[in-house]
Write a protein that holds these residues in place. Structure first.
Motif, short mmCIF file in Angstrom:
data_model
loop_
_atom_site.label_atom_id
_atom_site.label_comp_id
_atom_site.label_asym_id
_atom_site.label_seq_id
_atom_site.Cartn_x
_atom_site.Cartn_y
_atom_site.Cartn_z
N LEU A 295 -21.23 59.78 -27.42
CA LEU A 295 -20.90 60.19 -28.79
C LEU A 295 -19.47 59.89 -29.19
O LEU A 295 -19.20 59.56 -30.34
CB LEU A 295 -21.18 61.68 -28.97
CG LEU A 295 -22.64 62.12 -28.78
CD1 LEU A 295 -22.76 63.64 -28.95
CD2 LEU A 295 -23.55 61.41 -29.77
N PHE A 296 -18.54 59.99 -28.26
CA PHE A 296 -17.13 59.82 -28.60
C PHE A 296 -16.53 58.56 -28.01
O PHE A 296 -15.84 57.79 -28.70
CB PHE A 296 -16.34 61.04 -28.12
CG PHE A 296 -14.86 60.93 -28.33
CD1 PHE A 296 -14.31 61.17 -29.58
CD2 PHE A 296 -14.01 60.59 -27.28
CE1 PHE A 296 -12.94 61.05 -29.79
CE2 PHE A 296 -12.65 60.48 -27.48
CZ PHE A 296 -12.11 60.72 -28.73
N PHE A 297 -16.79 58.30 -26.71
CA PHE A 297 -16.10 57.21 -26.03
C PHE A 297 -16.73 55.84 -26.31
O PHE A 297 -16.01 54.84 -26.38
CB PHE A 297 -16.10 57.49 -24.53
CG PHE A 297 -15.10 56.68 -23.76
CD1 PHE A 297 -13.76 56.65 -24.14
CD2 PHE A 297 -15.48 55.94 -22.66
CE1 PHE A 297 -12.84 55.91 -23.43
CE2 PHE A 297 -14.57 55.20 -21.95
CZ PHE A 297 -13.24 55.18 -22.33
N ALA A 298 -18.06 55.81 -26.44
CA ALA A 298 -18.72 54.52 -26.68
C ALA A 298 -18.26 53.84 -27.97
O ALA A 298 -18.02 52.63 -27.98
CB ALA A 298 -20.24 54.71 -26.68
N PRO A 299 -18.12 54.56 -29.12
CA PRO A 299 -17.59 53.88 -30.32
C PRO A 299 -16.17 53.35 -30.14
O PRO A 299 -15.81 52.33 -30.74
CB PRO A 299 -17.65 54.98 -31.39
CG PRO A 299 -18.72 55.92 -30.92
CD PRO A 299 -18.59 55.91 -29.43
N ILE A 300 -15.36 54.02 -29.34
CA ILE A 300 -14.00 53.54 -29.09
C ILE A 300 -14.02 52.25 -28.27
O ILE A 300 -13.21 51.34 -28.49
CB ILE A 300 -13.18 54.63 -28.39
CG1 ILE A 300 -13.03 55.86 -29.29
CG2 ILE A 300 -11.81 54.12 -27.97
CD1 ILE A 300 -12.31 57.02 -28.64
N LEU A 301 -14.94 52.17 -27.31
CA LEU A 301 -15.04 50.97 -26.46
C LEU A 301 -15.71 49.79 -27.15
O LEU A 301 -15.62 48.67 -26.66
CB LEU A 301 -15.81 51.31 -25.18
CG LEU A 301 -15.07 52.04 -24.07
CD1 LEU A 301 -16.00 52.23 -22.87
CD2 LEU A 301 -13.82 51.28 -23.66
N ARG A 302 -16.38 50.01 -28.26
CA ARG A 302 -17.11 48.93 -28.91
C ARG A 302 -16.21 47.76 -29.30
O ARG A 302 -16.56 46.60 -29.04
CB ARG A 302 -17.84 49.47 -30.14
CG ARG A 302 -18.83 48.50 -30.74
CD ARG A 302 -20.00 48.29 -29.81
NE ARG A 302 -20.32 46.89 -29.60
CZ ARG A 302 -21.34 46.44 -28.89
NH1 ARG A 302 -22.14 47.30 -28.29
NH2 ARG A 302 -21.56 45.16 -28.72
N PRO A 303 -15.04 47.97 -29.91
CA PRO A 303 -14.16 46.81 -30.20
C PRO A 303 -13.70 46.09 -28.94
O PRO A 303 -13.57 44.86 -28.95
CB PRO A 303 -12.98 47.45 -30.95
CG PRO A 303 -13.52 48.71 -31.52
CD PRO A 303 -14.51 49.20 -30.52
N VAL A 304 -13.47 46.83 -27.87
CA VAL A 304 -13.07 46.19 -26.60
C VAL A 304 -14.20 45.32 -26.07
O VAL A 304 -13.99 44.19 -25.59
CB VAL A 304 -12.67 47.26 -25.57
CG1 VAL A 304 -12.31 46.63 -24.24
CG2 VAL A 304 -11.54 48.11 -26.10
#
Length: 354
Positions: free
Chosen positions: A151-160
């Motif tokens: 819920l929180f970390f996956a959207p942050i990693l998406r640009p990476v």
């Protein structure tokens, strides 16, 4: 006047009085016998539990493996049960292995760095809170890691993930999938790295702190900087401890279930298999947990039990390897040298030497 130069040393006395034995009280005391019996029983109980688990898995897995119409080790088909039961663990083994290896590549360098920082660089008023904060990561439940990761970390990693796929997409391992799914193997690997970080950090920190003071002060006295002292004295001393800590962390990553189950998206059975870490997948543990409702027949149950047997063997071998590394190495990472006993001829040469 006679000279003792070049003469053999006088005979050493051989009739020494026997050493006095320390009186430890009556031998065979009831408390000693009870403690020894409990210790032996506890050790034997652990061995029996491991043996019974292995026997249980084998007993349920062998009939299903005998009815398997495909290659169990090299097939990616998973259709257990029915007249033509087909199931293989190739895809499960790949996802389990690649996610654990990526987690180790991320966690081990960070854990070693944190251990060195809290031991030799940070002041005590800062090192203690940092060490406690890292240790508290082990107390977070797996389901919390899973929910936080998707819920929180996956959207942050998406640009990476997108940038890595654009730069290295020509490699099958980093191929960008068609969908923008968040539950990919790479995200699960990063979360696994965070979960095993406290284990590797705690063991490495204890090993580094046990480096002999003479080794550290000797390196500094020779003009070495703090980093050179760490590189020449601390790291060689703690090499075996770091390796065993990494192996224990790998065993944790291989068997993690709930967090991986929540994060990883299950691919469609009709879709072709994708080897990219930017796609979904299933590990041994998540496959078994996600399909527990299918244990409605001995054939299906045996297929999942067979997958669990492979996971049990792999985890057991990893932990056994860690124990062997620790047993064969001293805290400094090297086997102790054998001290040769000085014989009569050596003593004669010592006496003949000026």
């Amino acid at each position: 006047m006679s000279s003792t130069y070049g003469t053999a040393p006088p005979d050493r006395p051989t009739d020494r009085p026997p050493a006095k034995k320390l009186d430890l009280g009556p031998v065979g005391h009831l408390g000693d016998r009870l403690f020894a019996g409990l210790a032996r029983g506890s050790g034997g109980l652990v061995v029996l539990i491991v043996a019974f688990v292995g026997i249980f898995l084998l007993a349920l897995a062998i009939p299903a493996l005998a009815d398997d119409k495909s290659s169990f080790l090299f097939s990616r088909i998973w259709e257990p049960g029915g007249a033509q039961s087909k199931f293989g663990i190739a895809a499960l083994f790949y996802t389990t292995l690649i996610s654990s290896v990526i987690a180790m590549l991320i966690a081990v360098p960070i854990a070693v760095g944190v251990a060195l920082f809290t031991t030799y660089y940070a002041p005590k008023r800062l090192a203690t809170p940092v060490a406690h904060a890292v240790d508290l990561l082990a107390a977070v439940p797996s389901i919390i890691y899973g929910l936080w990761g998707i819920l929180f970390f996956a959207p942050i990693l998406r640009p990476v993930i997108d940038r890595l796929a654009d730069a290295l997409g020509w490699l099958p391992l980093f191929k960008k999938p068609a969908s923008e799914d968040l539950g990919v193997v790479f995200t699960a690997s990063v979360v696994l790295a965070i979960m095993i970080l406290p284990v590797v950090t705690a063991i490495s920190r204890e090993i580094f702190a046990q480096t002999p003071v003479t080794h550290r002060e000797g390196a500094l006295a020779l003009g070495a900087t703090r980093w050179e002292m760490i590189r020449m004295a601390v790291l060689p001393y703690g090499r075996s401890g770091v390796v065993s800590a990494s192996m224990l962390g790998l065993g944790r990553a291989l068997g993690e279930t709930i967090a991986v189950l929540i994060i990883l998206s299950v691919p469609n059975g009709n879709d072709p298999w994708n080897s990219s870490i930017f796609a979904g997948g299933e590990t041994f543990a998540s496959k078994i947990a996600n399909n527990a409702a299918e244990f409605d027949s001995p054939e299906k149950t045996g297929a999942y039990i067979a997958a669990g047997l492979v996971l049990f063997v792999v985890t057991f071998l990893v932990n056994s390897a860690a124990r062997i590394i620790v047993a064969r190495s001293t805290p400094g990472g090297k086997r102790p040298r054998k001290v040769r006993r000085v014989g009569d001829s050596d003593r004669a040469l010592e006496g003949a030497t000026p």
